[in-house]
Design an enzyme around this catalytic site. Structure first.
Site, mmCIF file in Angstrom:
data_model
loop_
_atom_site.group_PDB
_atom_site.id
_atom_site.type_symbol
_atom_site.label_atom_id
_atom_site.label_comp_id
_atom_site.label_asym_id
_atom_site.label_seq_id
_atom_site.Cartn_x
_atom_site.Cartn_y
_atom_site.Cartn_z
ATOM 1 N N SER A 267 0.832 -1.200 0.000
ATOM 2 C CA SER A 267 0.000 0.000 0.000
ATOM 3 C C SER A 267 0.865 1.248 0.000
ATOM 4 C CB SER A 267 -0.910 0.024 1.239
ATOM 5 O OG SER A 267 -1.735 -1.113 1.290
ATOM 6 N N SER A 305 -3.351 -3.600 -3.288
ATOM 7 C CA SER A 305 -2.730 -2.382 -2.778
ATOM 8 C C SER A 305 -3.771 -1.437 -2.192
ATOM 9 C CB SER A 305 -1.969 -1.672 -3.911
ATOM 10 O OG SER A 305 -1.209 -0.595 -3.413
ATOM 11 N N GLY A 306 -3.459 -0.865 -1.047
ATOM 12 C CA GLY A 306 -4.297 0.160 -0.443
ATOM 13 C C GLY A 306 -3.675 1.520 -0.707
#
Length: 388
Positions: A267, A305-306
């Site tokens: 992320s 993914s953040g």
């Protein structure tokens, strides 16, 4: 107080390289735009940043004991004075967490500090921020109910479980208090520090990075700053100044990576700050430009993914007055393009600064994540004609 001072002393000891480190520009990497004096988010007057870095243990993972490679980073928009700022947020890919954003969206205000940590410590950090705000009168009581206190702090995360005993829950409230109390203006430590301690970026060591830009609008100079916690990206997609660095540097892969992963995971949290007078809808527009900067380095918001971003303005002090009508200033939308460009530029450079500042780290189960080989990067930039 003695306990707090001990914690802060531990922070200074635990930080891998306390003090100023080399930045991407020091390598000669060509980057557009004019940075502020510090080339950091703290170039925006009033902003303070603090870290608590936790590093201990080595060898095989023993849950609850370590190895520990984690921490907390805190950002105050107006120092430790309670004066909410206009804010807006945006998520490119939502496989992550940033608490408090529903109230930011609804109210248009960020009411306290922002904290960043690891994925499984969001709860304890959030609770600790609330306790710190209460203990330090960092709030404005309701006029009709002065004894009522409530807070919805903004706490964000990225996953450091490849290097850290993330399920050992080593971040405690005293570590959050230390990061908050230790926050200050001036140079910002980058790389393996605070919430970025155990992070990985494009399969090199990542972490905290920051940058700033000066922008002139109608003969007035404004400052825009960015801070990132970079923990995303594949090696293959890593791009620096248009050069496919990740494809060229095929060695120094993460040791003890059982998945030999190629997909994008992890992320990135991005904080955008400016002293330009912007309203919440305009700040959301800034946050939406962050992905342009990420893409320049090779990020694309993969499924795992953040990618979550928040932007705030330190202009319009007192706008959150509970009792009195306020008049506020704003830059016309037609004049915002320079700020959009600055956001993209400062985001790109903040990520590169995180990569340049970060150092090789050995974590749980002897997993080794290598730092970006700066000399090789310089040679590649020369090979591709980006520098002489």
């Amino acid at each position: 107080m003695n306990r707090l001072l001990s914690i802060i002393s531990l922070l200074l000891i635990c930080s891998p390289s306390f003090g100023q480190k080399q930045k991407a520009r020091d390598l000669g990497i060509p980057l557009d735009g004019k940075p502020g004096k510090l080339n950091a988010i703290t170039d925006v007057k009033g902003i303070e940043v603090g870290h608590t870095t936790l590093i201990s243990g080595e060898g095989e993972l023993v849950v609850g004991e370590g190895p520990v490679r984690t921490g907390v980073t805190a950002i105050f928009p107006r120092g430790k004075n309670y004066d909410p700022v206009f804010a807006g947020w945006y998520s490119l890919n939502g496989n992550g967490e940033m608490t408090g954003t529903t109230w930011v969206e609804e109210s248009g205000f960020l009411e306290g500090p922002i904290a960043i940590t690891n994925t499984h410590s969001v709860g304890v950090v959030r609770d600790a921020v609330i306790e710190w705000e209460f203990n330090n009168d960092h709030f404005d009581p309701l006029p009709e109910e002065p004894d009522v206190f409530w807070a919805l702090p903004v706490v964000a995360e990225t996953y450091d479980g490849d290097l850290n005993d993330i399920n050992g829950f080593h971040v405690k409230k005293e570590h959050v208090f230390a990061a908050l109390e230790n926050a200050q203006a001036g140079p910002v430590e980058e790389g393996n520090v605070g919430g970025g301690t155990g992070m990985i970026c494009h399969q090199f060591k990542g972490g905290i990075g920051t940058s700033s830009r000066e922008v002139v609008i109608n003969a007035t100079t404004y400052t825009l700053g960015v801070l990132v916690q970079a923990n995303y990206g594949t090696r293959e997609s890593l791009t620096i100044a248009g050069v496919p660095v990740g494809k060229e540097i095929s060695d120094r892969q993460i040791l003890s990576d059982p998945l030999k992963r190629q997909e994008e995971r992890g992320s990135i949290i991005v904080i955008v700050a400016t002293d330009a007078p912007l309203l919440p809808h305009q700040l959301k527009r800034l946050a939406r430009r962050v992905p342009i900067g990420i893409s320049r380095v090779g990020g694309y918001g993969g499924n795992g993914s953040g990618d979550i971003f928040i932007a705030f303005s330190t202009a319009n002090s007192g706008a959150a007055d509970r009792k009195n009508a306020q008049q506020v200033n704003m830059i016309p939308n037609d004049q915002m393009s320079a700020l959009f460009l600055a956001t993209a530029q400062a985001t790109e450079e903040s990520i590169l600064n995180a990569l340049v500042a970060a150092e090789t780290m050995v974590g749980k189960n002897n997993t080794t994540v290598y730092e970006l080989p700066e000399n090789e990067v310089v040679e590649l930039l020369k090979k591709y004609g980006r520098i002489k």
